[in-house]
Motif scaffolding. Sequence first.
Motif, mmCIF file in Angstrom:
data_model
loop_
_atom_site.group_PDB
_atom_site.id
_atom_site.type_symbol
_atom_site.label_atom_id
_atom_site.label_comp_id
_atom_site.label_asym_id
_atom_site.label_seq_id
_atom_site.Cartn_x
_atom_site.Cartn_y
_atom_site.Cartn_z
ATOM 1 N N ALA A 80 13.739 43.238 49.536
ATOM 2 C CA ALA A 80 15.015 43.859 49.183
ATOM 3 C C ALA A 80 15.964 43.734 50.363
ATOM 4 C CB ALA A 80 14.819 45.329 48.836
ATOM 5 N N HIS A 81 17.250 43.770 50.083
ATOM 6 C CA HIS A 81 18.241 43.734 51.154
ATOM 7 C C HIS A 81 19.428 44.600 50.775
ATOM 8 C CE1 HIS A 81 20.997 41.081 48.922
ATOM 9 N NE2 HIS A 81 19.897 40.492 48.485
ATOM 10 N N GLY A 82 20.155 45.031 51.784
ATOM 11 C CA GLY A 82 21.327 45.857 51.540
ATOM 12 C C GLY A 82 22.287 45.803 52.706
ATOM 13 N N ASP A 83 23.566 45.911 52.411
ATOM 14 C CA ASP A 83 24.599 45.970 53.440
ATOM 15 C C ASP A 83 24.878 47.431 53.750
ATOM 16 O OD1 ASP A 83 24.695 43.258 53.233
ATOM 17 O OD2 ASP A 83 26.586 43.177 52.150
ATOM 18 N N VAL A 84 24.820 47.776 55.033
ATOM 19 C CA VAL A 84 25.018 49.162 55.439
ATOM 20 C C VAL A 84 26.046 49.230 56.565
ATOM 21 C CG1 VAL A 84 22.726 49.916 54.764
ATOM 22 C CG2 VAL A 84 23.082 49.051 57.049
ATOM 23 N N LYS A 85 26.687 50.369 56.668
ATOM 24 C CA LYS A 85 27.675 50.600 57.728
ATOM 25 C C LYS A 85 27.225 51.810 58.528
ATOM 26 C CE LYS A 85 32.633 50.792 58.375
ATOM 27 N NZ LYS A 85 33.929 50.806 57.681
ATOM 28 N N THR A 86 27.063 51.635 59.829
ATOM 29 C CA THR A 86 26.618 52.734 60.681
ATOM 30 C C THR A 86 27.789 53.662 60.980
ATOM 31 O OG1 THR A 86 27.047 51.434 62.683
ATOM 32 C CG2 THR A 86 24.833 51.315 61.747
ATOM 33 N N THR A 87 27.512 54.778 61.639
ATOM 34 C CA THR A 87 28.569 55.738 61.938
ATOM 35 C C THR A 87 29.561 55.207 62.969
ATOM 36 O OG1 THR A 87 27.137 56.782 63.578
ATOM 37 C CG2 THR A 87 27.184 57.748 61.369
ATOM 38 N N ASP A 88 29.141 54.227 63.792
ATOM 39 C CA ASP A 88 30.075 53.636 64.752
ATOM 40 C C ASP A 88 30.677 52.331 64.229
ATOM 41 O OD1 ASP A 88 27.587 52.533 64.911
ATOM 42 O OD2 ASP A 88 27.525 52.421 67.091
ATOM 43 N N ASN A 89 30.757 52.212 62.895
ATOM 44 C CA ASN A 89 31.460 51.145 62.171
ATOM 45 C C ASN A 89 30.905 49.738 62.375
ATOM 46 O OD1 ASN A 89 33.261 52.893 60.894
ATOM 47 N ND2 ASN A 89 34.563 52.940 62.712
ATOM 48 N N TYR A 90 29.622 49.592 62.620
ATOM 49 C CA TYR A 90 28.978 48.285 62.599
ATOM 50 C C TYR A 90 28.485 48.040 61.183
ATOM 51 C CZ TYR A 90 28.847 47.904 67.689
ATOM 52 O OH TYR A 90 29.183 47.785 69.009
ATOM 53 N N VAL A 91 28.706 46.846 60.669
ATOM 54 C CA VAL A 91 28.219 46.496 59.336
ATOM 55 C C VAL A 91 27.025 45.575 59.504
ATOM 56 C CG1 VAL A 91 28.786 45.460 57.115
ATOM 57 C CG2 VAL A 91 30.521 46.725 58.367
ATOM 58 N N LEU A 92 25.887 45.977 58.942
ATOM 59 C CA LEU A 92 24.639 45.232 59.078
ATOM 60 C C LEU A 92 24.098 44.883 57.701
ATOM 61 C CD1 LEU A 92 22.883 47.678 61.556
ATOM 62 C CD2 LEU A 92 24.018 45.582 62.184
ATOM 63 N N ARG A 93 23.400 43.766 57.628
ATOM 64 C CA ARG A 93 22.632 43.427 56.430
ATOM 65 C C ARG A 93 21.164 43.534 56.809
ATOM 66 N NH1 ARG A 93 24.889 38.578 53.841
ATOM 67 N NH2 ARG A 93 26.259 40.119 52.898
ATOM 68 N N ILE A 94 20.447 44.422 56.145
ATOM 69 C CA ILE A 94 19.050 44.698 56.474
ATOM 70 C C ILE A 94 18.162 44.165 55.355
ATOM 71 C CG2 ILE A 94 17.367 46.482 57.021
ATOM 72 C CD1 ILE A 94 19.661 48.263 57.900
ATOM 73 N N PHE A 95 17.137 43.415 55.726
ATOM 74 C CA PHE A 95 16.179 42.857 54.781
ATOM 75 C C PHE A 95 14.834 43.542 54.992
ATOM 76 C CE2 PHE A 95 19.295 39.630 55.614
ATOM 77 C CZ PHE A 95 19.501 39.014 54.399
ATOM 78 N N ALA A 96 14.205 43.975 53.906
ATOM 79 C CA ALA A 96 12.893 44.600 53.980
ATOM 80 C C ALA A 96 11.917 43.813 53.112
ATOM 81 C CB ALA A 96 12.956 46.046 53.493
ATOM 82 N N ILE A 97 10.643 43.901 53.456
ATOM 83 C CA ILE A 97 9.600 43.194 52.723
ATOM 84 C C ILE A 97 8.377 44.091 52.649
ATOM 85 C CG2 ILE A 97 8.625 42.049 54.752
ATOM 86 C CD1 ILE A 97 8.310 39.550 53.094
ATOM 87 N N GLY A 98 7.648 43.985 51.560
ATOM 88 C CA GLY A 98 6.433 44.775 51.388
ATOM 89 C C GLY A 98 5.514 44.131 50.361
ATOM 90 N N CYS A 99 4.240 44.467 50.431
ATOM 91 C CA CYS A 99 3.233 43.915 49.527
ATOM 92 C C CYS A 99 2.573 45.049 48.762
ATOM 93 C CB CYS A 99 2.160 43.165 50.314
ATOM 94 S SG CYS A 99 2.799 41.855 51.336
ATOM 95 N N THR A 100 2.141 44.739 47.537
ATOM 96 C CA THR A 100 1.419 45.735 46.761
ATOM 97 C C THR A 100 0.007 45.880 47.302
ATOM 98 O OG1 THR A 100 0.802 44.047 45.152
ATOM 99 C CG2 THR A 100 2.735 45.377 44.657
#
Length: 177
Positions: A80-100
């Motif tokens: 999964a991935h998502g675009d997030v904005k931190t409180t100090d106005n940095y915009v990041l795209r974070i990718f996560a991975i997991g297995c069943t």
Amino acid sequence: GRRCAVAAQGRRSRPTLGRAACTSSPWRILTRMTMSSSVRSSSDVRMSRDRACLTNVDGMDVTTDKVRSLVRKWQSLIGAHGDVKTTDNYVLRIFAIGCTKKRQNRVKKTCYAQSSQIRRIRKKMTDIMTREATSCDLKDLVLKFIPDVIGKEIEKSCRYIYRLQNVLIREVKMLKM
């Protein structure tokens, strides 16, 4: 010595070993605190003065051999991935991975998740990543990446949908500073 790249202003260069004293940026904390060699961070030298350099982050990612060691037969790999904005106005795209993960007394060899379960897990992953990232600044967020706090939180909250293992933040890209 510390890892640091002393370069002309605005030029990109690879980090080299040197005696220059790097100013404390969030990603310097990441490089100092990570004990495993599976996490890489890339930075861009913005300004160098005397023997000190100021770096900005380009991103962080997990090495390919670590990601490939997670991929196995007979289980579902969920990303999964998502675009997030931190409180100090940095915009990041974070990718996560997991297995069943197989249940304890399961006789069947496979542990595939259904597509509806995968969609619910992805939704939960992006919600958790957004909640954790928007509630703090960049420095605190990097401190959450190191002990893999976000991955453990995803594992705990998705337990009731389908059991997960090896959940980690695979990559972080800096979109806007």
